[in-house]
Design a protein around this motif. Structure first.
Motif, PDB file in Angstrom:
ATOM      1  N   GLY A  63      -2.676   3.329  -4.612  1.00 30.71           N
ATOM      2  CA  GLY A  63      -2.524   2.881  -5.984  1.00 30.71           C
ATOM      3  C   GLY A  63      -3.779   2.361  -6.646  1.00 30.71           C
ATOM      4  O   GLY A  63      -3.772   2.099  -7.850  1.00 30.71           O
ATOM      5  N   ASP A  78      -3.656   9.622 -12.333  1.00 27.17           N
ATOM      6  CA  ASP A  78      -2.298   9.765 -11.828  1.00 27.17           C
ATOM      7  C   ASP A  78      -2.238   9.328 -10.366  1.00 27.17           C
ATOM      8  O   ASP A  78      -3.241   8.929  -9.774  1.00 27.17           O
ATOM      9  CB  ASP A  78      -1.759  11.177 -12.029  1.00 27.17           C
ATOM     10  CG  ASP A  78      -2.495  12.237 -11.211  1.00 27.17           C
ATOM     11  OD1 ASP A  78      -3.123  11.893 -10.190  1.00 27.17           O
ATOM     12  OD2 ASP A  78      -2.420  13.426 -11.580  1.00 27.17           O
ATOM     13  N   ALA A  79      -1.041   9.392  -9.781  1.00 29.84           N
ATOM     14  CA  ALA A  79      -0.826   8.845  -8.441  1.00 29.84           C
ATOM     15  C   ALA A  79      -1.731   9.489  -7.394  1.00 29.84           C
ATOM     16  O   ALA A  79      -2.147   8.842  -6.433  1.00 29.84           O
ATOM     17  CB  ALA A  79       0.640   9.000  -8.047  1.00 29.84           C
ATOM     18  N   ARG A  80      -2.045  10.763  -7.560  1.00 28.24           N
ATOM     19  CA  ARG A  80      -2.864  11.467  -6.573  1.00 28.24           C
ATOM     20  C   ARG A  80      -4.355  11.186  -6.742  1.00 28.24           C
ATOM     21  O   ARG A  80      -5.159  11.613  -5.906  1.00 28.24           O
ATOM     22  CB  ARG A  80      -2.602  12.966  -6.640  1.00 28.24           C
ATOM     23  CG  ARG A  80      -1.174  13.341  -6.287  1.00 28.24           C
ATOM     24  CD  ARG A  80      -0.987  14.843  -6.168  1.00 28.24           C
ATOM     25  NE  ARG A  80       0.410  15.185  -5.960  1.00 28.24           N
ATOM     26  CZ  ARG A  80       1.048  15.092  -4.796  1.00 28.24           C
ATOM     27  NH1 ARG A  80       0.378  14.682  -3.728  1.00 28.24           N
ATOM     28  NH2 ARG A  80       2.317  15.415  -4.693  1.00 28.24           N
ATOM     29  N   TYR A  85      -2.362   7.725  -2.264  1.00 30.50           N
ATOM     30  CA  TYR A  85      -1.312   8.052  -3.221  1.00 30.50           C
ATOM     31  C   TYR A  85      -0.533   6.796  -3.604  1.00 30.50           C
ATOM     32  O   TYR A  85      -0.011   6.074  -2.740  1.00 30.50           O
ATOM     33  CB  TYR A  85      -0.346   9.078  -2.622  1.00 30.50           C
ATOM     34  CG  TYR A  85       0.753   9.477  -3.577  1.00 30.50           C
ATOM     35  CD1 TYR A  85       0.588  10.554  -4.430  1.00 30.50           C
ATOM     36  CD2 TYR A  85       1.942   8.753  -3.657  1.00 30.50           C
ATOM     37  CE1 TYR A  85       1.589  10.922  -5.327  1.00 30.50           C
ATOM     38  CE2 TYR A  85       2.942   9.102  -4.551  1.00 30.50           C
ATOM     39  CZ  TYR A  85       2.755  10.186  -5.381  1.00 30.50           C
ATOM     40  OH  TYR A  85       3.739  10.520  -6.274  1.00 30.50           O
ATOM     41  N   GLY A  86      -0.469   6.541  -4.905  1.00 27.92           N
ATOM     42  CA  GLY A  86       0.250   5.362  -5.379  1.00 27.92           C
ATOM     43  C   GLY A  86       0.386   5.376  -6.879  1.00 27.92           C
ATOM     44  O   GLY A  86      -0.560   5.698  -7.598  1.00 27.92           O
ATOM     45  N   ARG A  87       1.564   5.031  -7.358  1.00 29.97           N
ATOM     46  CA  ARG A  87       1.854   5.053  -8.789  1.00 29.97           C
ATOM     47  C   ARG A  87       1.354   3.816  -9.504  1.00 29.97           C
ATOM     48  O   ARG A  87       1.246   3.798 -10.728  1.00 29.97           O
ATOM     49  CB  ARG A  87       3.365   5.199  -9.002  1.00 29.97           C
ATOM     50  CG  ARG A  87       3.960   6.479  -8.406  1.00 29.97           C
ATOM     51  CD  ARG A  87       5.442   6.320  -8.158  1.00 29.97           C
ATOM     52  NE  ARG A  87       5.675   5.283  -7.153  1.00 29.97           N
ATOM     53  CZ  ARG A  87       6.835   4.685  -6.962  1.00 29.97           C
ATOM     54  NH1 ARG A  87       7.866   4.972  -7.730  1.00 29.97           N
ATOM     55  NH2 ARG A  87       6.970   3.773  -6.017  1.00 29.97           N
ATOM     56  N   ASP A  91       1.186  -0.210  -4.585  1.00 31.33           N
ATOM     57  CA  ASP A  91       2.327   0.642  -4.249  1.00 31.33           C
ATOM     58  C   ASP A  91       2.258   1.060  -2.781  1.00 31.33           C
ATOM     59  O   ASP A  91       1.283   1.648  -2.334  1.00 31.33           O
ATOM     60  CB  ASP A  91       2.300   1.886  -5.140  1.00 31.33           C
ATOM     61  CG  ASP A  91       3.500   2.793  -4.940  1.00 31.33           C
ATOM     62  OD1 ASP A  91       4.469   2.369  -4.292  1.00 31.33           O
ATOM     63  OD2 ASP A  91       3.467   3.929  -5.446  1.00 31.33           O
TER      64      ASP A  91
END
Length: 318
Positions: A63, A78-80, A85-87, A91
């Protein structure tokens, strides 16, 4: 925090019941959101039959946005595009809960070590050029969530958790970004055990979700195999009746050692979570909480999600 306090979330309740049944003295939770005051993990601990007096968590890489375009789609944010990976910030982090004192002042957080600096690392490429570009690897750590060395005082003896939660080796393209990163997240611990990032820890216990199976599934098998056979650690073989009965037919690995229950038309069941104690600790008992379908306790797994809790009982030499 909202869901924990309301007490109505079926998954939170089921996970708590499993923890109550296994009753570990030291517990690593993965994929729990981070807040700076540890309010959420403390609130979760308070829902357990025996709350844990000692807690530790740090901001995960998941995140964290640095304005990088990690997936090469021409956009950022974005999350990627986060370091993992995190929104949102925090996260899907990790937390250590312990009945023994956590030596917080001696925790070593290796989550900032750059991917390119891991011994033997292999960075993703497309047509011989770094993917998505060379500059990315000036800032990108190997940890998608975190790599923590957490010392715990066991009645005057120091035992050190090597805690991590690696990226799944999927959801990428021909460059195999996540597959290569997953392998090097395990390789970082190999380097630590061999003294490449300072003195090797006392009584290390590797613990976490490696998202890698030594026989089956996507990704590379060599790095997790190297940890399973590392002379500083001892191979444990925690098993369960439930995993044995739910074997994925096409897989080569021993089904009774699997720790995650994924659909047969997807990854199938895999061994991805590990507790590997130091070679000089004595393993008293071990297992995976995955009851056979005929066991009444199996109902606890209906809401917990695919991952099963892995437990190992150890005794210190003295």
């Amino acid at each position: 925090m909202r869901d924990i306090v309301k007490g109505e979330d079926a998954q939170i309740r089921a996970v708590g019941q499993v923890i109550n049944h296994v009753a570990p003295d030291i517990l690593l939770l993965t994929d729990i959101d981070f807040d700076a005051g540890l309010s959420a993990v403390a609130a979760f601990s308070d829902t357990l039959a025996q709350p844990y007096p000692h807690l530790y968590a740090a901001l995960p890489n998941a995140g964290q946005q640095l304005g990088l375009d990690l997936n090469g789609d021409g956009y950022t944010g974005d999350a990627r595009d986060a370091l993992g990976y995190g929104r949102f910030l925090g996260d899907g982090g990790m937390a250590v809960l312990s009945r023994y004192p956590i030596m917080r002042e001696d925790v070593v957080d290796l989550s900032g070590i750059l991917w390119r600096d891991v011994l033997g690392s292999i960075l993703p490429e497309v047509d011989g050029a770094p993917f998505p570009n060379t500059a990315i690897f000036d800032d990108l750590p190997v940890s998608s969530t975190g790599h923590w060395m957490v010392p715990i005082d066991i009645d005057g003896t120091r035992m050190t958790l090597l805690a991590f939660d690696a990226t799944p080796p999927v959801f990428d393209g021909a460059e195999d970004f996540n597959g290569l990163r997953n392998r090097d997240e395990a390789r970082l611990w190999q380097a630590v055990l061999e003294g490449h990032f300072g003195p090797a820890p006392t009584y290390p216990v590797l613990i976490g979700n490696a998202n890698a199976d030594p026989f089956d599934g996507e990704g590379f098998h060599d790095a997790i195999t190297a940890l399973l056979t590392h002379p500083a650690l001892q191979t444990t073989n925690p098993r369960s009746a439930g995993a044995a009965e739910a074997a994925t037919a096409a897989h080569a690995g021993p089904p009774e050692l699997d720790t995650a229950d994924w659909p047969e038309d997807g990854p199938g069941n895999l061994r991805v979570s590990y507790v590997l104690p130091a070679a000089d600790l004595h393993v008293v008992d071990q297992g995976v909480f995955w009851p056979a379908p005929s066991d009444p306790l199996a109902a606890l797994l209906d809401e917990t999600g695919p991952h099963r809790i892995v437990w190992v009982d150890v005794a210190l030499p003295q």
